[in-house]
Design a protein around this motif. Structure first.
Motif, PDB file in Angstrom:
ATOM      1  N   ILE A  48       1.338  -4.204  11.415  1.00  0.00           N
ATOM      2  CA  ILE A  48       0.406  -3.753  10.363  1.00  0.00           C
ATOM      3  C   ILE A  48       1.180  -3.040   9.257  1.00  0.00           C
ATOM      4  O   ILE A  48       0.956  -3.292   8.066  1.00  0.00           O
ATOM      5  CB  ILE A  48      -0.686  -2.853  10.961  1.00  0.00           C
ATOM      6  N   TRP A  52       1.457  -4.945   5.677  1.00  0.00           N
ATOM      7  CA  TRP A  52       0.724  -4.278   4.590  1.00  0.00           C
ATOM      8  C   TRP A  52       1.657  -3.948   3.432  1.00  0.00           C
ATOM      9  O   TRP A  52       1.347  -4.244   2.274  1.00  0.00           O
ATOM     10  CB  TRP A  52       0.052  -3.001   5.106  1.00  0.00           C
ATOM     11  N   ARG A  56       2.361  -5.918  -0.525  1.00  0.00           N
ATOM     12  CA  ARG A  56       2.342  -5.175  -1.773  1.00  0.00           C
ATOM     13  C   ARG A  56       3.726  -5.141  -2.423  1.00  0.00           C
ATOM     14  O   ARG A  56       3.923  -4.489  -3.436  1.00  0.00           O
ATOM     15  CB  ARG A  56       1.829  -3.761  -1.538  1.00  0.00           C
ATOM     16  N   GLN A  79      -0.729 -11.729   2.777  1.00  0.00           N
ATOM     17  CA  GLN A  79      -0.770 -11.000   4.044  1.00  0.00           C
ATOM     18  C   GLN A  79      -0.323 -11.910   5.194  1.00  0.00           C
ATOM     19  O   GLN A  79       0.407 -11.483   6.080  1.00  0.00           O
ATOM     20  CB  GLN A  79      -2.191 -10.490   4.290  1.00  0.00           C
TER      21      GLN A  79
END
Length: 150
Positions: A48, A52, A56, A79
């Motif tokens: 995660i 994540w 970005r 993602q």
């Protein structure tokens, strides 16, 4: 590789918070209690964290070293692609983990880990774009990112 080592230092905080949460939820009173479950939980938490941040563009360590993860076209990664990259990154650790699971002594596992990481890093020199193979397989690449330039 320096960014990789710095990322490892930052992961201590992630491990601490995730382990505290795991111990609270499972009522564990010893770090070795529920060891397999804890490792699986940390694997998911790390996934995660990295997926994540990579979706970005950068993790905290990558911001420090001005490195960005992008797709082969230079676009931000999705993602799903970031998750695929995370799973493929574990190739760095598979042989030492396998040796450890078969009962190889810890010192030998550490030597195997150092050798495997060195070999994996050297193999990047044989890639046409001189990138790590897990990036090639995931369809991503690392680029220098100057935050001052748009």
């Amino acid at each position: 590789m320096a960014c990789w080592l710095y990322e490892g230092i930052l992961m201590f905080g992630v491990v601490f918070i995730a382990s505290y949460l795991f111990d609270t939820l499972s009522q564990s009173r010893h770090a070795l209690a529920n060891r397999g479950l804890r490792m699986g939980f940390l694997f998911v938490v790390f996934g995660i964290y990295f997926a994540w941040f990579w979706s970005r563009g950068q993790t905290l360590a990558q911001k420090t070293w001005h490195i960005r993860v992008v797709s082969l076209t230079g676009a931000p990664v999705t993602q799903a692609r970031a998750t695929l990259r995370y799973v493929l990154c574990w190739v760095w650790f598979l042989p030492p983990l396998a040796a450890y699971s078969f009962g190889v002594p810890a010192l030998e596992v550490l030597v195997l880990l150092a050798g495997w990481v060195a070999m994996w890093a050297i193999l990047s020199r044989f890639h046409p774009a001189q990138q790590f193979w897990h990036d090639a397989w995931a369809g991503t690449r690392l680029v220098h990112f100057d935050p001052g330039k748009k």
